[in-house]
Design a protein around this motif. Structure first.
Motif, PDB file in Angstrom:
ATOM      1  N   THR A  35       0.946  -1.578   0.186  1.00  0.00           N
ATOM      2  CA  THR A  35       0.031   0.064   0.386  1.00  0.00           C
ATOM      3  C   THR A  35       1.371   1.073  -0.101  1.00  0.00           C
ATOM      4  N   MET A  90      -5.894   0.160   0.288  1.00  0.00           N
ATOM      5  CA  MET A  90      -7.221   0.585   1.097  1.00  0.00           C
ATOM      6  C   MET A  90      -8.645   0.773   0.798  1.00  0.00           C
ATOM      7  N   TRP A 157     -10.868  11.274  -0.227  1.00  0.00           N
ATOM      8  CA  TRP A 157      -9.758  10.212   0.648  1.00  0.00           C
ATOM      9  C   TRP A 157     -10.528  10.962   1.874  1.00  0.00           C
ATOM     10  N   CYS A 158     -10.821  12.096   2.135  1.00  0.00           N
ATOM     11  CA  CYS A 158     -10.656  12.130   3.939  1.00  0.00           C
ATOM     12  C   CYS A 158     -11.745  11.741   4.470  1.00  0.00           C
ATOM     13  N   LEU A 161     -10.822   7.603   4.893  1.00  0.00           N
ATOM     14  CA  LEU A 161      -9.940   7.615   5.971  1.00  0.00           C
ATOM     15  C   LEU A 161     -10.096   8.304   7.533  1.00  0.00           C
ATOM     16  N   ASN A 162     -11.232   8.843   7.351  1.00  0.00           N
ATOM     17  CA  ASN A 162     -11.281   9.362   8.252  1.00  0.00           C
ATOM     18  C   ASN A 162     -12.122   8.229   9.758  1.00  0.00           C
ATOM     19  N   GLU A 164     -12.254   4.783   8.930  1.00  0.00           N
ATOM     20  CA  GLU A 164     -11.156   3.769   8.807  1.00  0.00           C
ATOM     21  C   GLU A 164     -10.475   4.001  10.017  1.00  0.00           C
ATOM     22  N   ALA A 165     -10.071   5.068  10.377  1.00  0.00           N
ATOM     23  CA  ALA A 165      -8.787   5.354  11.278  1.00  0.00           C
ATOM     24  C   ALA A 165      -9.811   5.224  12.611  1.00  0.00           C
ATOM     25  N   MET A 177      -3.479   7.991   9.678  1.00  0.00           N
ATOM     26  CA  MET A 177      -4.506   7.871   8.552  1.00  0.00           C
ATOM     27  C   MET A 177      -5.238   8.986   8.965  1.00  0.00           C
ATOM     28  N   TYR A 178      -5.082   9.758  10.588  1.00  0.00           N
ATOM     29  CA  TYR A 178      -6.536  10.980  10.322  1.00  0.00           C
ATOM     30  C   TYR A 178      -5.799  12.051   9.792  1.00  0.00           C
ATOM     31  N   SER A 181      -6.420  11.630   6.347  1.00  0.00           N
ATOM     32  CA  SER A 181      -7.467  12.013   6.293  1.00  0.00           C
ATOM     33  C   SER A 181      -7.555  14.097   5.806  1.00  0.00           C
TER      34      SER A 181
END
Length: 232
Positions: A35, A90, A157-158, A161-162, A164-165, A177-178, A181
């Motif tokens: 990744t 991801m 994207w934000c 990832l937010n 998933e975090a 990750m944050y 995001s």
């Protein structure tokens, strides 16, 4: 004519982006997480964008044609960045992207080719403001498509990832990750503002957001290298 301010700022953006890519590459060598390869490409494309805009100004700030060509290369880098982001594992693990990844990639490629073709066909020279910032003065269809796509993609994207975090337990991985995001919002907004800028203030805000985003990402990833082991 002295070198305008935008040349130094975009050069700084490129250098910081390259530094982030190097740090992520060190993580990749340690973790062997595929990744990270796509993530490295994202920041390498940011590096290319910064250099494509700044180098012509350092060579000859009065050569508007070279600056315009650098801007077209920067647009190519933006589409490369988005395509690299779409390929992130991801994202592809999400059912929607796993099902429609080819269609999405194809659509982005078509938009990129169309936008760059418009910029070449309707070749326009940029405007350097009194404050030393650059207004691209390019084909409005190409700039609004590129800027709008960047903003929409950055928001998605934000959000992704937010979400998933929240499921990550490792504190350093969660922090990274944050931060990534937030990059989505910062970079997407920055690209939208700089591509569509008609006044110096809009260009300044966009470039400022981009620099803040990359600087914070560099700081977070640098700290994480000294913290707990993580897999991202």
């Amino acid at each position: 004519m002295s070198i305008p301010l935008f040349a130094y700022l975009y050069c700084l953006m490129g250098i910081l982006s390259l530094a982030v890519a190097i740090i992520i590459y060190r993580s990749y060598r340690r973790e062997k997480n595929s990744t990270l390869l796509s993530l490295i490409l994202v920041f390498l494309f940011l590096f290319v964008r910064g250099m494509a805009i700044s180098i012509p100004a350092f060579v000859n700030a009065q050569d508007d044609r070279a600056l315009a060509l650098g801007g077209i290369i920067a647009v190519v880098a933006v589409y490369g960045l988005v395509l690299a982001g779409v390929r992130l594992q991801m994202f592809l693990e999400h059912p929607f992207f796993r099902k429609h990844s080819r269609g999405i990639t194809g659509l982005l490629a078509v938009l990129g080719i169309a936008s760059v073709s418009l910029l070449v066909y309707d070749f326009r020279l940029p405007i350097i403001t009194e404050s030393g910032l650059i207004l691209w003065n390019a084909n409005p269809i190409a700039t609004w498509v590129t800027g709008g796509l960047s903003l929409v993609y950055g928001i998605f994207w934000c959000a992704f990832l937010n979400r998933e975090a929240r499921y990550v337990e490792d504190p350093w991985q969660k922090m990274k990750m944050y931060m990534l995001s937030l990059d989505g919002i910062f970079v997407g907004t920055a690209f939208f503002l700089t591509f569509t800028a008609e006044v110096a203030l809009q260009a300044a805000v966009g470039l400022g957001l981009l620099l803040i985003s990359i600087f914070l990402t560099l700081a977070v990833f640098s700290l994480a290298q000294r913290g707990l082991p993580s897999t991202f």
